[in-house]
Design an enzyme around this catalytic site. Structure first.
Site, mmCIF file in Angstrom:
data_model
loop_
_atom_site.group_PDB
_atom_site.id
_atom_site.type_symbol
_atom_site.label_atom_id
_atom_site.label_comp_id
_atom_site.label_asym_id
_atom_site.label_seq_id
_atom_site.Cartn_x
_atom_site.Cartn_y
_atom_site.Cartn_z
ATOM 1 N N LYS A 231 1.088 -0.696 0.201
ATOM 2 C CA LYS A 231 -0.279 -0.259 0.374
ATOM 3 C C LYS A 231 0.951 0.960 -0.121
ATOM 4 C CE LYS A 231 -4.276 -2.350 1.659
ATOM 5 N NZ LYS A 231 -3.824 -3.280 1.277
HETATM 6 C C1 LIG Z 1 -4.391 -5.346 0.117
HETATM 7 C C2 LIG Z 1 -3.609 -5.957 0.513
HETATM 8 C C3 LIG Z 1 -3.952 -6.438 -0.717
HETATM 9 C C4 LIG Z 1 -4.928 -6.564 -0.892
HETATM 10 O O1 LIG Z 1 -5.246 -5.357 -2.090
HETATM 11 P P1 LIG Z 1 -6.428 -5.331 -3.346
HETATM 12 O O2 LIG Z 1 -5.956 -3.973 -3.543
HETATM 13 O O3 LIG Z 1 -7.614 -4.641 -2.170
HETATM 14 O O4 LIG Z 1 -6.882 -6.268 -4.165
HETATM 15 C C5 LIG Z 1 -3.218 -7.497 -0.307
HETATM 16 N N1 LIG Z 1 -1.946 -8.162 0.020
HETATM 17 C C6 LIG Z 1 -2.222 -7.144 1.410
HETATM 18 C C7 LIG Z 1 -0.480 -7.594 2.287
HETATM 19 C C8 LIG Z 1 -2.864 -6.016 1.375
HETATM 20 O O5 LIG Z 1 -1.955 -5.148 2.842
#
Ligand SMILES: *Cc1c(COP(=O)(O)O)cnc(C)c1O
Length: 499
Positions: free
Chosen positions: A113
């Site tokens: 993120k």
């Molecule tokens: C947020 C997240 C996801 C999922 O990603 P999306 O964009 O919501 O599909 C997968 N793995 C981790 C570690 C995350 O923080």
């Protein structure tokens, strides 16, 4: 480049406006009116520049109201080598002849993120300036763990912004909790909420729709905004790393320019994999996008049957960032698959709101299946994949990445496809020490933050620097409120209690 709503109200707005608004007035999500093409020639040119340059170029194709200079400044700051544990920002680890891991967790909070949330705050403040907005923005976040810390780290000390994060008291890992409660910065606040993630999220949604609060904020020259993954400003930086990964695979001589790759993505809210789909729409040579879910396999069912049905049990798993029953960004995919048919998308979303489900016609399903493969992985297989990958390849992965890796094995067994595949690795295993140690069948001898040392000892791997400092971190934020107390805590944070 203009943006319009997935629900077809027909209004066209600039990217700055789309980023400020987040959600369209008709309840839809903002999408670009068309997709710029990326030619082989451009891909070759991008191979010779660093990550930040690639990201600035690709974002510039979509954010035409930002100058090239502005975007270069933003990406230089966001993807600064000193804040990432690898000079290439998004390194690729080769597991075997046709399996590669794109490590998107080398940034300041050790989850993918960061790739978007290091950029969004600057896009948002830049957009406010362009729209002559003089009020101060207060960003509210409900988090199940990774988003909260990444948003705090992105917004901390950004002028003209404040950020407040709510997390479920019992819903985050030890490392995630300490990461958030020890957050530095003069414009940040972190509050635990009694209950689970759903309670926290419902509480934040109630604050957003509170008219009285809205007016009070407005009187004091403030307004609320969200940093969640439906914001266009979070999606556009994510398109860049798919194109960049393709460039890296050329540099490593794993493919020639023009050859196809698969991407396999651990999916929750459908933001990450949607960015991959957008890269495909731009012309990136891709064979299949493999959409991996955990036991909450609502997307697998959708891709296999065309029925999206959230009326099902909700499971709490070892990959909590994928524990989602309504994948908001799927709406944007439906828009493209239906030939930009806002009425059709409105119909699906009305059915989802009313009956908790919708069904798409055969032609849309076929269209989806020409690009996507959907699979899921249960808890035991997640655990087994972590230990197999470590024991057979000496490569340590987190629970979310393990879900993707297992679904890739299933995909290959089912289809025999030998296309080189990039598994998108979304978090450092050190964020989920409890689960990873358990997967390696090592009973914990310690607890709390000491688990990072234990994981390092057992696996002989390095603790990421941003997590090492947690050993001596003191929690700065210890507030715990009920769902009903959340609004009050916002008023206190903004000094509006007696106003
Ligand atoms: C947020 C997240 C996801 C999922 O990603 P999306 O964009 O919501 O599909 C997968 N793995 C981790 C570690 C995350 O923080």
């Amino acid at each position: 480049m203009f943006y319009q709503s997935t629900r077809g109200d027909g209004k066209k707005i600039s990217s700055a406006e789309a980023i400020i608004k987040g959600l369209a007035e008709d309840g839809g999500l903002y999408v670009p009116e068309s997709f710029p093409r990326i030619l082989d020639k451009t891909i070759k040119e991008l191979t010779i520049i660093p990550y930040k340059g690639r990201a600035a170029y690709i974002m510039g194709l979509f954010l035409s109201d930002f100058s090239a200079g502005e975007l270069k400044r933003i990406t230089r700051r966001a993807y600064n080598e000193s804040r990432f544990s690898d000079l290439s920002i998004t390194p690729i680890h080769k597991l075997d002849d046709n399996t590669f891991f794109l490590e998107l967790w080398r940034g300041p909070t050790c989850a993918f993120k960061d790739m978007a949330l290091q950029v969004l705050p600057r896009l948002l403040t830049g957009s406010l300036e362009k729209m002559n907005e003089s009020r101060e923005v207060c960003v509210l976040v409900a988090t199940s763990g990774d988003t909260g810390k990444a948003a705090l780290e992105g917004f901390k000390d950004v002028p003209g912004t404040k950020i407040m994060v709510f997390y479920p008291a019992d819903g985050v890992s030890t490392v995630q909790k300490l990461q958030m409660t020890s957050q530095s910065g003069s414009n940040v606040n972190v509050v635990a909420v009694h209950g689970n993630f759903d309670d926290t999220q419902t509480g934040v949604k109630a604050i957003f729709s509170d008219k009285e609060l809205h007016n009070k904020l407005s009187d004091n020259s403030l307004f609320l905004s969200s940093a969640n993954s439906i914001n266009w400003g979070r999606l556009v930086p994510q398109i860049a790393y798919y194109i960049s990964a393709y460039c890296e695979m050329i540099i490593k001589k794993e493919i020639n320019c023009g050859e196809k790759l698969n991407f396999c993505v651990p999916t929750g809210n459908f933001g990450n994999i949607l960015a991959a789909y957008y890269a495909v729409k731009m012309g990136l040579p891709v064979n299949k996008l493999i959409c991996a879910s955990n036991r909450n396999d609502v997307l697998t069912q959708f891709i296999n049957t065309g029925v999206y049905d959230k009326n099902r049990p909700f499971y709490t798993t070892a990959s909590p960032s994928m524990d989602i029953l309504v994948s908001s960004n799927l709406e944007r995919l439906l828009y493209e698959l239906s030939g930009k048919n806002g009425d059709a998308v409105s119909g699906y979303m009305a059915s989802l709101a009313g009956k908790g489900m919708y069904k798409v016609p055969a032609n849309i399903l076929e269209e989806a299946r020409s690009v996507f493969y959907g699979g899921y992985c249960n808890e035991d297989d997640t655990t087994k994949n972590i230990s197999d990958t470590f024991n057979n390849y000496n490569y340590l992965i987190d629970t979310h990445t393990a879900v993707a890796n297992k679904v890739l094995l299933d995909y290959r067994a089912e289809t025999g496809d030998k296309t080189p595949t990039v598994v998108v690795s979304t978090a450092s295993p050190y964020k989920f020490c409890e689960s990873v140690l358990k997967a390696l069948d090592k009973p914990h001898e310690s607890d709390g933050i000491r688990l990072i040392d234990e994981l390092s000892r057992v696996t002989n791997t390095e603790i990421p620097a941003p997590l090492q400092v947690l050993r001596n971190a003191k929690p700065r934020f210890t507030n715990l409120v009920s769902k009903a107390g959340m609004k009050q805590s916002v008023l206190e944070f903004l000094d509006l209690k007696h106003k």
